[in-house]
Design a protein around this motif. Structure first.
Motif, PDB file in Angstrom:
ATOM      1  N   LEU A  22      44.088  32.649  19.456  1.00 15.85           N
ATOM      2  CA  LEU A  22      42.709  32.481  19.892  1.00 15.85           C
ATOM      3  C   LEU A  22      41.814  33.557  19.304  1.00 15.85           C
ATOM      4  O   LEU A  22      42.229  34.701  19.135  1.00 15.85           O
ATOM      5  N   ASP A  23      40.575  33.192  19.032  1.00 17.38           N
ATOM      6  CA  ASP A  23      39.573  34.159  18.580  1.00 17.38           C
ATOM      7  C   ASP A  23      38.881  34.843  19.747  1.00 17.38           C
ATOM      8  O   ASP A  23      38.376  35.953  19.624  1.00 17.38           O
ATOM      9  N   GLU A  24      38.805  34.147  20.869  1.00 18.12           N
ATOM     10  CA  GLU A  24      38.159  34.702  22.052  1.00 18.12           C
ATOM     11  C   GLU A  24      38.720  34.029  23.289  1.00 18.12           C
ATOM     12  O   GLU A  24      39.338  32.968  23.203  1.00 18.12           O
ATOM     13  N   ILE A  25      38.488  34.655  24.432  1.00 22.46           N
ATOM     14  CA  ILE A  25      38.868  34.053  25.704  1.00 22.46           C
ATOM     15  C   ILE A  25      37.686  34.161  26.660  1.00 22.46           C
ATOM     16  O   ILE A  25      36.849  35.051  26.531  1.00 22.46           O
ATOM     17  N   SER A  26      37.628  33.258  27.593  1.00 24.19           N
ATOM     18  CA  SER A  26      36.648  33.306  28.674  1.00 24.19           C
ATOM     19  C   SER A  26      37.422  33.251  29.976  1.00 24.19           C
ATOM     20  O   SER A  26      38.261  32.362  30.163  1.00 24.19           O
ATOM     21  N   ILE A  27      37.165  34.186  30.860  1.00 24.70           N
ATOM     22  CA  ILE A  27      37.819  34.188  32.163  1.00 24.70           C
ATOM     23  C   ILE A  27      36.771  33.773  33.182  1.00 24.70           C
ATOM     24  O   ILE A  27      35.767  34.469  33.373  1.00 24.70           O
ATOM     25  N   VAL A  28      36.994  32.650  33.836  1.00 23.83           N
ATOM     26  CA  VAL A  28      36.076  32.148  34.853  1.00 23.83           C
ATOM     27  C   VAL A  28      36.696  32.465  36.208  1.00 23.83           C
ATOM     28  O   VAL A  28      37.701  31.865  36.598  1.00 23.83           O
ATOM     29  N   ALA A  29      36.137  33.464  36.898  1.00 22.20           N
ATOM     30  CA  ALA A  29      36.723  33.927  38.149  1.00 22.20           C
ATOM     31  C   ALA A  29      35.683  34.699  38.954  1.00 22.20           C
ATOM     32  O   ALA A  29      34.640  35.084  38.424  1.00 22.20           O
ATOM     33  N   ASP A  30      36.004  34.949  40.206  1.00 21.94           N
ATOM     34  CA  ASP A  30      35.140  35.786  41.027  1.00 21.94           C
ATOM     35  C   ASP A  30      35.502  37.254  40.824  1.00 21.94           C
ATOM     36  O   ASP A  30      36.498  37.581  40.155  1.00 21.94           O
ATOM     37  N   ALA A  31      34.702  38.150  41.373  1.00 18.45           N
ATOM     38  CA  ALA A  31      34.894  39.585  41.167  1.00 18.45           C
ATOM     39  C   ALA A  31      36.252  40.068  41.674  1.00 18.45           C
ATOM     40  O   ALA A  31      36.912  40.885  41.026  1.00 18.45           O
ATOM     41  N   GLN A  32      36.684  39.564  42.814  1.00 20.67           N
ATOM     42  CA  GLN A  32      37.978  39.989  43.372  1.00 20.67           C
ATOM     43  C   GLN A  32      39.124  39.621  42.432  1.00 20.67           C
ATOM     44  O   GLN A  32      40.024  40.422  42.203  1.00 20.67           O
ATOM     45  N   THR A  33      39.088  38.417  41.872  1.00 21.82           N
ATOM     46  CA  THR A  33      40.132  37.986  40.949  1.00 21.82           C
ATOM     47  C   THR A  33      40.104  38.824  39.674  1.00 21.82           C
ATOM     48  O   THR A  33      41.153  39.219  39.157  1.00 21.82           O
ATOM     49  N   LEU A  34      38.913  39.121  39.172  1.00 26.15           N
ATOM     50  CA  LEU A  34      38.806  39.964  37.975  1.00 26.15           C
ATOM     51  C   LEU A  34      39.378  41.352  38.228  1.00 26.15           C
ATOM     52  O   LEU A  34      40.049  41.920  37.367  1.00 26.15           O
ATOM     53  N   ARG A  35      39.142  41.900  39.408  1.00 23.24           N
ATOM     54  CA  ARG A  35      39.740  43.207  39.742  1.00 23.24           C
ATOM     55  C   ARG A  35      41.262  43.117  39.799  1.00 23.24           C
ATOM     56  O   ARG A  35      41.965  44.009  39.334  1.00 23.24           O
ATOM     57  N   LEU A  36      41.791  42.022  40.349  1.00 23.18           N
ATOM     58  CA  LEU A  36      43.243  41.825  40.407  1.00 23.18           C
ATOM     59  C   LEU A  36      43.830  41.737  38.999  1.00 23.18           C
ATOM     60  O   LEU A  36      44.859  42.340  38.703  1.00 23.18           O
ATOM     61  N   ILE A  37      43.153  41.010  38.117  1.00 18.93           N
ATOM     62  CA  ILE A  37      43.609  40.904  36.722  1.00 18.93           C
ATOM     63  C   ILE A  37      43.553  42.273  36.048  1.00 18.93           C
ATOM     64  O   ILE A  37      44.487  42.669  35.341  1.00 18.93           O
ATOM     65  N   GLY A  38      42.469  43.007  36.262  1.00 16.27           N
ATOM     66  CA  GLY A  38      42.341  44.348  35.686  1.00 16.27           C
ATOM     67  C   GLY A  38      43.443  45.275  36.167  1.00 16.27           C
ATOM     68  O   GLY A  38      44.046  46.023  35.376  1.00 16.27           O
ATOM     69  N   SER A  39      43.730  45.220  37.450  1.00 14.44           N
ATOM     70  CA  SER A  39      44.807  46.028  38.023  1.00 14.44           C
ATOM     71  C   SER A  39      46.156  45.624  37.425  1.00 14.44           C
ATOM     72  O   SER A  39      46.987  46.482  37.102  1.00 14.44           O
ATOM     73  N   PHE A  40      46.377  44.323  37.277  1.00 17.84           N
ATOM     74  CA  PHE A  40      47.608  43.826  36.659  1.00 17.84           C
ATOM     75  C   PHE A  40      47.768  44.389  35.250  1.00 17.84           C
ATOM     76  O   PHE A  40      48.842  44.869  34.876  1.00 17.84           O
ATOM     77  N   THR A  42      46.373  47.116  33.906  1.00 19.81           N
ATOM     78  CA  THR A  42      46.579  48.567  33.964  1.00 19.81           C
ATOM     79  C   THR A  42      48.004  48.904  34.397  1.00 19.81           C
ATOM     80  O   THR A  42      48.681  49.729  33.770  1.00 19.81           O
ATOM     81  N   ASN A  43      48.479  48.251  35.442  1.00 21.13           N
ATOM     82  CA  ASN A  43      49.840  48.518  35.936  1.00 21.13           C
ATOM     83  C   ASN A  43      50.898  48.068  34.935  1.00 21.13           C
ATOM     84  O   ASN A  43      51.938  48.721  34.789  1.00 21.13           O
ATOM     85  N   SER A  44      50.638  46.979  34.233  1.00 26.49           N
ATOM     86  CA  SER A  44      51.584  46.509  33.215  1.00 26.49           C
ATOM     87  C   SER A  44      51.695  47.524  32.078  1.00 26.49           C
ATOM     88  O   SER A  44      52.794  47.797  31.581  1.00 26.49           O
ATOM     89  N   ALA A  45      50.560  48.088  31.664  1.00 27.28           N
ATOM     90  CA  ALA A  45      50.580  49.097  30.599  1.00 27.28           C
ATOM     91  C   ALA A  45      51.416  50.302  31.024  1.00 27.28           C
ATOM     92  O   ALA A  45      52.200  50.839  30.234  1.00 27.28           O
ATOM     93  N   LYS A  46      51.265  50.719  32.274  1.00 31.38           N
ATOM     94  CA  LYS A  46      52.046  51.858  32.776  1.00 31.38           C
ATOM     95  C   LYS A  46      53.542  51.540  32.774  1.00 31.38           C
ATOM     96  O   LYS A  46      54.357  52.372  32.374  1.00 31.38           O
ATOM     97  N   LYS A  47      53.900  50.335  33.217  1.00 35.48           N
ATOM     98  CA  LYS A  47      55.319  49.931  33.232  1.00 35.48           C
ATOM     99  C   LYS A  47      55.891  49.873  31.821  1.00 35.48           C
ATOM    100  O   LYS A  47      57.026  50.268  31.580  1.00 35.48           O
ATOM    101  N   MET A  48      55.101  49.377  30.888  1.00 35.61           N
ATOM    102  CA  MET A  48      55.566  49.270  29.507  1.00 35.61           C
ATOM    103  C   MET A  48      55.800  50.640  28.891  1.00 35.61           C
ATOM    104  O   MET A  48      56.777  50.845  28.180  1.00 35.61           O
ATOM    105  N   GLU A  49      54.900  51.570  29.154  1.00 37.54           N
ATOM    106  CA  GLU A  49      55.065  52.930  28.625  1.00 37.54           C
ATOM    107  C   GLU A  49      56.263  53.642  29.245  1.00 37.54           C
ATOM    108  O   GLU A  49      57.005  54.328  28.552  1.00 37.54           O
ATOM    109  N   ALA A  50      56.469  53.442  30.523  1.00 39.40           N
ATOM    110  CA  ALA A  50      57.523  54.164  31.229  1.00 39.40           C
ATOM    111  C   ALA A  50      58.910  53.562  31.017  1.00 39.40           C
ATOM    112  O   ALA A  50      59.903  54.288  31.000  1.00 39.40           O
ATOM    113  N   ASN A  51      58.986  52.241  30.848  1.00 38.27           N
ATOM    114  CA  ASN A  51      60.288  51.574  30.869  1.00 38.27           C
ATOM    115  C   ASN A  51      60.579  50.689  29.663  1.00 38.27           C
ATOM    116  O   ASN A  51      61.562  49.954  29.673  1.00 38.27           O
ATOM    117  N   ASP A  52      59.743  50.693  28.637  1.00 40.10           N
ATOM    118  CA  ASP A  52      59.928  49.816  27.477  1.00 40.10           C
ATOM    119  C   ASP A  52      60.117  48.356  27.885  1.00 40.10           C
ATOM    120  O   ASP A  52      60.924  47.628  27.309  1.00 40.10           O
TER     121      ASP A  52
END
Length: 85
Positions: A22-40, A42-52
C-alpha cells in the motif's frame, strides 16, 4: 522528530488473502480506538526490542476482537524477518 527509516505497509482486500503493498492507509476510528492502536504499536516496539519477537497481532490484545467488526493489525519486526530469510 527523528528521521524516518524505510518501512512498508501491506494489506489485503476484504474477504481475500491476496497481499498488496500500500502507498497509504486510512484509519477510520474514534479517539479511544486510535489511542489503543497507538499503545499497541508502542508496546509492540518495546517487546520487539527486548525479545526479538518476529510479529505481534492486534487481535491478540483486544478482548472483544471480531473479524466482522475489526481489522487486525500485524506488526512485523524487520530486523528478525530480514535476518532469517
Amino acid at each position: 522528530m527523528n528521521n524516518l527509516k524505510t518501512f512498508a505497509i501491506y494489506g489485503s482486500a476484504e474477504s481475500t488473502c491476496q497481499e498488496i503493498k500500500l502507498d497509504e492507509i486510512s484509519i477510520v476510528a474514534d479517539a479511544q480506538t486510535l489511542r489503543l492502536i497507538g499503545s499497541f504499536l508502542t508496546n509492540s516496539a518495546k517487546k520487539m526490542e527486548a525479545n526479538d519477537v518476529e510479529h505481534i497481532h492486534f487481535q491478540d490484545i483486544v478482548k472483544n476482537f471480531s473479524h466482522e467488526n475489526h481489522v487486525d493489525i500485524i506488526v512485523i519486526n524487520k530486523d528478525v524477518v530480514l535476518t532469517t530469510k
